[in-house]
Write an enzyme that holds these catalytic residues in place. Structure first.
Site, PDB file in Angstrom:
ATOM      1  N   HIS A  79       0.804  -1.225   0.000  1.00 46.56           N
ATOM      2  CA  HIS A  79       0.000   0.000   0.000  1.00 46.56           C
ATOM      3  C   HIS A  79       0.841   1.281   0.000  1.00 46.56           C
ATOM      4  O   HIS A  79       0.682   2.135  -0.859  1.00 46.56           O
ATOM      5  CB  HIS A  79      -0.931  -0.004   1.210  1.00 46.56           C
ATOM      6  CG  HIS A  79      -1.807   1.202   1.322  1.00 46.56           C
ATOM      7  ND1 HIS A  79      -2.944   1.371   0.573  1.00 46.56           N
ATOM      8  CD2 HIS A  79      -1.693   2.319   2.072  1.00 46.56           C
ATOM      9  CE1 HIS A  79      -3.504   2.537   0.872  1.00 46.56           C
ATOM     10  NE2 HIS A  79      -2.760   3.135   1.772  1.00 46.56           N
ATOM     11  N   GLU A 126      -4.320  -4.080   9.442  1.00 46.18           N
ATOM     12  CA  GLU A 126      -4.525  -3.141   8.347  1.00 46.18           C
ATOM     13  C   GLU A 126      -3.465  -2.033   8.305  1.00 46.18           C
ATOM     14  O   GLU A 126      -3.769  -0.853   8.479  1.00 46.18           O
ATOM     15  CB  GLU A 126      -5.933  -2.535   8.419  1.00 46.18           C
ATOM     16  CG  GLU A 126      -7.032  -3.565   8.295  1.00 46.18           C
ATOM     17  CD  GLU A 126      -8.438  -2.950   8.312  1.00 46.18           C
ATOM     18  OE1 GLU A 126      -8.557  -1.779   7.892  1.00 46.18           O
ATOM     19  OE2 GLU A 126      -9.377  -3.630   8.729  1.00 46.18           O
ATOM     20  N   HIS A 176      -1.219   0.783   6.865  1.00 43.65           N
ATOM     21  CA  HIS A 176      -1.359   1.687   5.715  1.00 43.65           C
ATOM     22  C   HIS A 176      -0.128   2.580   5.599  1.00 43.65           C
ATOM     23  O   HIS A 176       0.861   2.195   5.014  1.00 43.65           O
ATOM     24  CB  HIS A 176      -2.660   2.485   5.820  1.00 43.65           C
ATOM     25  CG  HIS A 176      -3.877   1.678   5.530  1.00 43.65           C
ATOM     26  ND1 HIS A 176      -4.119   1.095   4.312  1.00 43.65           N
ATOM     27  CD2 HIS A 176      -4.929   1.333   6.312  1.00 43.65           C
ATOM     28  CE1 HIS A 176      -5.266   0.431   4.336  1.00 43.65           C
ATOM     29  NE2 HIS A 176      -5.779   0.564   5.558  1.00 43.65           N
ATOM     30  N   GLU A 214      -4.778   0.761  10.757  1.00 51.21           N
ATOM     31  CA  GLU A 214      -6.128   1.318  10.739  1.00 51.21           C
ATOM     32  C   GLU A 214      -7.020   0.746  11.835  1.00 51.21           C
ATOM     33  O   GLU A 214      -8.027   1.356  12.206  1.00 51.21           O
ATOM     34  CB  GLU A 214      -6.772   1.111   9.366  1.00 51.21           C
ATOM     35  CG  GLU A 214      -8.002   1.985   9.156  1.00 51.21           C
ATOM     36  CD  GLU A 214      -8.523   1.940   7.733  1.00 51.21           C
ATOM     37  OE1 GLU A 214      -9.655   2.421   7.522  1.00 51.21           O
ATOM     38  OE2 GLU A 214      -7.822   1.449   6.838  1.00 51.21           O
TER      39      GLU A 214
END
Length: 291
Positions: free
Chosen positions: A225, A265, A267, A282
Site C-alpha cells: 500500500h 490493516e 497503511h 487502521e
C-alpha cells in the site's frame, strides 16, 4: 528486526497516514474520526479534532514552513496543522476533487493529487492553489513525491501508470509493464522512484529517464500500500493484505516481517526521528520496526 505495536485509538478512529514532524514527534491522520494526532516517541498522544468529523484526513507530510500538511478526501480540502496544534484548511477549487496524496515540492509549495478529477494541485504556504489537468481521464492519481530530478512523481492507480510533472506543469505519463497493477504508494530514494502495485503484488522502480523494473512479492496477494525510502536502495512498505511490513533493496531482494496483531490493516509508513520505521494501523495502533 524488533517489531512492536502501540495502541493509539480505537478501530473507529482509523489511524491511516503517518509522518515524522519537525518537532521530533510522529503525526497521524485518524481517517474515520476526522482528527490529527501527535505521538511522541515515549507514547504521549495528543489529538486535534478538525472542524468536520467526516472530512477523512488521509495522507500527512511535513511542509517547508514547519507545519504538517494533509489531504481531506471527503470534504475536498487541504489541511494544515502547526506543531502547537493550530489547524487551518483550504478548499480545492475543482468540486469533488478527492485530494489524497501530498508532498513538499522543490519550490517551497505543497503538491497533491486529486483522485476524482484527474488533476495535480499545488498549494502555497498561504493557501493559494493552482491545478494542472492531466492528459488522461479516470486515471485516479493517488500518491505523489518529490523526485531526485526536481520534478514531482505520482501514481495513476486506474491508468496503470506513473506520472511526472514539472513545477511548471509539464506532464509525462509512463505506462507500467504489468496490466492492471494499480500502483498506489510512491517514494524517492534519492536516485530513483520506488512504488507499490497493490493489485499485482509487486514493487516497482522507475528511473528518472522512465525505465521501469518490477519485483514480484513472495505473496502476490499481499496488497502493498505505502512505501518509504530510508536511503538509496533501501525501501520499506506496508502489506495491507498480508499484515506485514516489507523491505526491498536496490537489487530487488525482499524481506517481510509479520505484525503482532492479526488483520491490523497497515497503511501509512514513515522513517521516524529515532531511526525506526513506523506504520499506521487502521485498526487503532502504530507499529514500530527497529532495524
Amino acid at each position: 528486526m524488533a517489531v512492536s505495536e502501540m495502541s493509539v485509538a480505537d478501530k473507529g478512529a482509523g489511524p491511516y497516514g503517518i509522518a515524522a514532524g519537525p518537532d521530533g514527534a510522529l503525526w497521524l491522520t485518524f481517517v474515520h474520526s476526522g482528527r490529527i494526532a501527535r505521538l511522541t516517541l515515549d507514547g504521549e498522544l495528543n489529538e486535534y479534532p478538525l472542524e468536520s468529523p467526516e472530512c477523512r484526513p488521509t495522507v500527512i507530510t511535513p511542509g517547508p514552513d514547519g507545519a504538517l500538511w494533509f489531504t481531506r478526501s471527503q470534504d475536498h480540502r487541504i489541511g494544515r496543522i502547526t506543531a502547537d496544534g493550530e489547524t487551518d484548511s483550504f478548499p480545492v477549487p475543482t468540486p469533488d476533487s478527492g485530494p489524497f496524496g501530498i508532498t513538499a515540492g522543490p519550490d517551497d509549495a505543497m503538491w497533491f493529487t486529486e483522485m476524482n478529477t484527474d488533476r495535480i494541485g499545488r498549494i502555497t504556504s498561504t493557501g493559494e492553489i493552482t491545478e494542472f489537468v492531466l492528459p488522461c481521464t479516470g486515471a485516479y492519481p493517488s500518491t505523489i513525491t518529490a523526485g531526485p530530478d526536481g520534478a514531482l512523481w505520482f501514481t495513476l492507480n486506474q491508468a496503470n501508470a506513473i506520472g511526472r510533472i514539472t513545477v511548471h506543469g509539464d506532464t509525462v505519463i509512463h505506462p507500467l509493464p504489468t496490466p492492471s497493477a494499480a500502483p498506489v504508494g510512491i517514494t524517492s530514494d534519492g536516485a530513483a522512484l520506488w512504488f507499490v502495485e497493490i493489485a499485482a503484488g509487486q514493487i516497482g522502480r522507475i528511473s528518472v529517464d522512465g525505465a521501469i523494473k518490477e519485483f514480484p512479492l513472495p505473496d502476490r496477494t499481499a496488497k502493498p500500500h505505502a512505501i518509504v525510502a530510508a536511503s538509496t536502495g533501501d525501501c520499506w512498505f506496508t502489506e495491507w493484505g498480508a499484515n506485514s511490513i516489507g523491505h526491498i533493496t536496490g537489487s530487488g531482494k525482499i524481506a517481510e516481517y509479520s505484525l503482532p496483531s492479526p488483520s491490523s490493516e497497515p497503511h501509512g509508513i514513515t522513517l521516524g526521528p529515532d531511526g525506526a520505521l513506523w506504520a499506521a494501523l487502521e485498526t487503532g495502533g502504530v507499529a514500530r520496526l527497529e532495524p
